[in-house]
Scaffold this motif. Sequence first.
Motif, short mmCIF file in Angstrom:
data_model
loop_
_atom_site.label_atom_id
_atom_site.label_comp_id
_atom_site.label_asym_id
_atom_site.label_seq_id
_atom_site.Cartn_x
_atom_site.Cartn_y
_atom_site.Cartn_z
N PRO A 42 57.37 45.60 56.11
CA PRO A 42 58.15 46.46 57.01
C PRO A 42 57.32 47.60 57.59
CG PRO A 42 58.77 46.84 54.73
CD PRO A 42 57.88 45.64 54.73
N GLY A 43 57.65 47.98 58.82
CA GLY A 43 56.97 49.06 59.51
C GLY A 43 57.20 48.93 61.00
N GLY A 44 56.30 49.52 61.79
CA GLY A 44 56.46 49.44 63.24
C GLY A 44 55.37 50.18 63.98
N LYS A 45 55.54 50.29 65.30
CA LYS A 45 54.51 50.85 66.16
C LYS A 45 54.35 52.35 65.96
CE LYS A 45 55.26 47.53 69.92
NZ LYS A 45 55.66 47.38 71.34
N ARG A 46 53.13 52.77 66.09
CA ARG A 46 52.81 54.21 66.09
C ARG A 46 53.03 54.75 67.50
NH1 ARG A 46 46.66 56.48 65.39
NH2 ARG A 46 47.12 58.72 65.50
N LEU A 56 54.52 55.73 59.93
CA LEU A 56 55.03 54.85 58.88
C LEU A 56 56.29 55.42 58.24
CD1 LEU A 56 54.83 52.32 57.20
CD2 LEU A 56 53.16 53.48 55.73
N ALA A 57 56.28 56.73 57.95
CA ALA A 57 57.46 57.35 57.35
C ALA A 57 58.67 57.23 58.28
CB ALA A 57 57.17 58.81 57.04
N ARG A 58 58.46 57.46 59.58
CA ARG A 58 59.57 57.36 60.54
C ARG A 58 60.10 55.93 60.61
NH1 ARG A 58 59.46 55.21 65.09
NH2 ARG A 58 57.19 55.39 65.36
N GLU A 59 59.20 54.97 60.72
CA GLU A 59 59.62 53.59 60.87
C GLU A 59 60.41 53.10 59.65
OE1 GLU A 59 59.61 51.29 63.10
OE2 GLU A 59 58.48 52.22 64.72
N LEU A 60 59.96 53.46 58.44
CA LEU A 60 60.67 52.99 57.26
C LEU A 60 62.02 53.70 57.10
CD1 LEU A 60 57.72 52.62 54.73
CD2 LEU A 60 58.82 50.87 56.13
N ASP A 61 62.11 54.92 57.59
CA ASP A 61 63.40 55.62 57.59
C ASP A 61 64.36 54.94 58.57
OD1 ASP A 61 65.44 57.43 57.27
OD2 ASP A 61 64.43 59.08 58.30
N GLU A 62 63.88 54.67 59.80
CA GLU A 62 64.73 54.05 60.81
C GLU A 62 65.10 52.61 60.45
OE1 GLU A 62 62.81 56.52 64.62
OE2 GLU A 62 62.49 54.36 64.41
N GLU A 63 64.14 51.87 59.92
CA GLU A 63 64.33 50.44 59.68
C GLU A 63 65.10 50.16 58.39
OE1 GLU A 63 61.41 46.56 59.02
OE2 GLU A 63 60.69 48.29 60.14
N VAL A 68 59.93 57.92 52.13
CA VAL A 68 58.86 57.32 51.32
C VAL A 68 57.76 58.31 50.99
CG1 VAL A 68 59.26 55.02 52.27
CG2 VAL A 68 57.58 56.50 53.37
N GLU A 69 57.08 58.00 49.88
CA GLU A 69 55.84 58.68 49.50
C GLU A 69 54.70 57.70 49.79
OE1 GLU A 69 53.58 60.25 45.45
OE2 GLU A 69 55.77 59.97 45.44
N ILE A 70 53.89 58.02 50.78
CA ILE A 70 52.84 57.10 51.23
C ILE A 70 51.62 57.23 50.34
CG2 ILE A 70 51.34 56.47 53.15
CD1 ILE A 70 53.53 57.53 55.01
N GLY A 95 56.43 55.56 46.24
CA GLY A 95 57.80 55.81 45.81
C GLY A 95 58.69 56.03 47.02
N TRP A 96 59.99 55.96 46.81
CA TRP A 96 60.92 56.19 47.91
C TRP A 96 62.26 56.67 47.37
CZ3 TRP A 96 60.15 51.28 46.00
CH2 TRP A 96 61.28 50.55 45.66
N ARG A 97 63.01 57.30 48.26
CA ARG A 97 64.37 57.74 47.96
C ARG A 97 65.33 56.99 48.88
NH1 ARG A 97 61.79 62.52 48.68
NH2 ARG A 97 63.04 63.03 50.52
#
Length: 336
Positions: A42-46, A56-63, A68-70, A95-97
């Motif tokens: 999972p992820g997406g465009k910068r 990456l943090a934005r994409e995983l939040d949206e998707e 997340v902790e990268i 890690g992630w919440r």
Amino acid sequence: MSDQDTAPVVEVMAGVITDARGRVLLTRRTEGRDLAGLWEFPGGKREPGETREQALARELDEELGIRVEIGAPLITVPQRYPHKRLRLDVRMIDGWRGAPKGHEGQAMAWVPQDKLERYMMPPADRPVVAALRQPDRYAVTPSPGPDERDEDWLAGVERLLANGIRRLQLRLPDIEVDRRKRLVAAAALLGRAVHADVLVNGDAVLAAEHGCGLHLPARQLMACEARPVAEDIPFGASCHDVDQLRQAERVGCDFVVLGPVAATASHPGVPGLGWDAFAAMREEVSLPIYAIGGLATDGLALARAHGAQGIAAIRGFWAAEPAPAPGRRRGRSRVA
């Protein structure tokens, strides 16, 4: 030069998310997108103005709806598609919440790592699976010297394995046939004891006799019409250009070695490819590719940043000192 060669590279971020059981989260590309139905990390465009970590943090939040902790970089894969060029930058997620959910309608699967290869993926994601699952070092043995005892050469093999090498090529050119058979038999036993992949260079019959994998020089690779070993036998090859990489993919190589990246003592007068050329060739196939030529373990991060599975080397690994015994440190002790 084609329009595709001058097209801007699309930067994509992806994360390796694991649960408490070590399973990896994959998501499935939805209908209407390129490569619909395939599974991916999972992820997406910068987006412009974002750092890679922010993207990456934005994409995983949206998707997925998680914060997340990268963690550390895993691999960056440059990949050419028919209509675009892509650079996939993959990070470990420490890690992630939140509870991951497919907020864009995408299916999700928590996959045991030993089953990742069963999932159909886009070409750029396949080297990511290899980076997670396969060894990051590929050691190639030197031939024993004319006065070197078999026991001393085999001690070098033991040293490689003690230092954590789990993929090993037995390259023994110009060695008398009976001696080569003895050395391969003994080295294969040493490798089997630690569950290492042991491959014989250029001799399919000898490899089969001792239950080893097969590594083909480029000349033999180009003469291949089909995979010469069973699917469960490790199969690699040496490549020096894009045609050879494509041939390796056609005949079903599990991985290849590409180089020399830098000039080496073993090939005097042969200039290295350089990392830019390595990455450009990496774009053309989805195989795991080891970089070779003037490299050692301390070059692993640089190799991974250009899409390499890891480092292959002869002298860079053979000359390394034995790893310290478990539970012991080298150097000065620290007193509390």
